[in-house]
Design an enzyme around this catalytic site. Structure first.
Site, mmCIF file in Angstrom:
data_model
loop_
_atom_site.group_PDB
_atom_site.id
_atom_site.type_symbol
_atom_site.label_atom_id
_atom_site.label_comp_id
_atom_site.label_asym_id
_atom_site.label_seq_id
_atom_site.Cartn_x
_atom_site.Cartn_y
_atom_site.Cartn_z
ATOM 1 N N TYR A 160 0.858 -1.189 0.000
ATOM 2 C CA TYR A 160 0.000 0.000 0.000
ATOM 3 C C TYR A 160 0.895 1.241 0.000
ATOM 4 C CZ TYR A 160 -3.913 -3.082 1.308
ATOM 5 O OH TYR A 160 -4.872 -4.073 1.354
ATOM 6 N N ARG B 229 -16.879 0.400 -2.733
ATOM 7 C CA ARG B 229 -15.997 1.421 -3.323
ATOM 8 C C ARG B 229 -16.736 2.741 -3.541
ATOM 9 N NH1 ARG B 229 -11.496 -1.624 -4.401
ATOM 10 N NH2 ARG B 229 -11.849 -3.794 -5.013
ATOM 11 N N HIS C 27 -0.916 -12.185 0.704
ATOM 12 C CA HIS C 27 -1.745 -11.186 0.031
ATOM 13 C C HIS C 27 -2.379 -11.735 -1.243
ATOM 14 C CE1 HIS C 27 -2.077 -6.540 -0.610
ATOM 15 N NE2 HIS C 27 -3.226 -7.144 -0.777
#
Length: 333
Positions: free
Chosen positions: A56, A210, A127
């Site tokens: 990230y 989102r 991940h």
């Protein structure tokens, strides 16, 4: 704030968590000070679960969290249950690849620990799954990090129920993380059930779709500025307009029920099981307050029927990922 378990034998965590991808410009520019404001609000609201990753912002999210913990002292470190991830890498040509080797996991976790300023995280995820590597080997590699004291528990992200079962036969899997919301319900095809059966927490990312499941969806004018959304099928026209129109009824229902749409979306997610842990991300303390309110709402079965009449399974226009974005997550049916 409700308290739930991060896996059968895991830490107690708040039912609502923070998805810290938003600390790294994913949905628009932010600042460390803005991220600190979210974390301060989390401490005040009793939100303890924070989820981040080495990729990230290529470490920016973890660094922001680490600097916050350093500035706020031991009280902040004791407050938060921290999860991070590794497994996404790049080859010599800069192309995205997946690496589930023991060497990659440990090297990346060591870097994460340094950025976070801690000796051990509470949860460490694979991940993305490197499909050519047996999941049993991946589970063993993650379990080795528990034995070394670098993480207290392990998790898997974007995997199929069959993969979870194989991994759990090697070592307890504290959590599985996948997208889940009123807009994305594929986990109901066995993954939620497998998690419940195995005592694995289900960590739901993007629980407000989102932004489609909020009162302030990302406007079409901003979509071309956002690398992920500009190629995402649900945000491309005409799907974007169709999805706004479909969720207008949801926003109206939330208003009728006396709460923001984001609150209702979180409440619906939490209603789906005691092992459910949504981790919405935000850059706004006002929006964060709406998310916290959702964790305080208890829906009746009648409420859920009304919600799912407005947004039934399969209502969303467009796949949740583009062809390129689908590289990595396991599909199942």
């Amino acid at each position: 704030m409700q308290i739930r378990k991060l896996g059968a034998n895991g830490a107690d965590v708040s039912s609502l968590g923070i998805g810290a991808m938003s600390f790294a410009n994913f949905y628009g520019p932010t600042t460390d000070e803005n991220s600190y404001a979210i974390l301060d609000a989390a401490m005040e609201a009793g939100v303890t679960h924070i989820d981040t990753s080495n990729v990230y912002g290529m470490g920016r999210s973890e660094t922001a969290i680490g600097e916050f913990l350093k500035s706020r002292g031991q009280e902040a470190r004791d407050h938060f249950v921290i999860a991070t991830k590794a497994g996404i890498s790049k080859d010599a040509d800069g192309n995205r690849v997946f690496d589930n080797s023991p060497e990659h996991f440990e090297a990346e976790l060591d870097k994460s620990l340094a950025r976070l300023g801690v000796e051990c995280v509470d949860l460490f995820y694979m991940h993305r799954y490197q499909a050519e590597r047996p999941i049993e080997e991946v589970a063993e590699a993650l379990a080795a990090l528990v034995k070394k004291g670098k993480t207290k528990s392990i998790g898997l992200s974007e995997i199929a129920p069959s993969t979870l079962r194989r991994a759990a036969a090697v070592h307890p899997i504290a959590a599985v993380q996948s997208e889940y919301s009123l807009a994305t319900r594929a986990p109901e095809l066995g993954l939620l059930q497998a998690c419940e059966e195995l005592g694995t927490a289900f960590v739901a990312f993007s629980p407000v779709g989102r932004s489609f499941l909020t009162d302030d969806p990302i406007p079409a004018s901003r979509v071309p500025e956002l690398e992920f959304l500009k190629v995402n099928p649900r945000f491309k026209q005409p799907n974007y307009d169709y999805n706004i129109a479909a969720t207008d009824a949801f926003r109206a229902l939330a208003a009728e029920m006396g709460m923001p749409a984001a609150s209702l979306a979180i409440a619906w997610t939490l209603h789906k099981g005691d092992h459910m842990l949504p981790i919405p991300g935000t850059r706004s303390t006002a929006h964060f307050a709406e998310l916290v309110k959702g964790a305080e709402v208890v829906l009746s079965d009648t409420d859920v029927v009304r919600i799912e009449q407005v947004l039934p399974v399969g209502w969303a226009y467009g796949d949740r990922y583009s062809a390129g974005q689908w590289v990595g997550p396991e599909r199942f049916s």
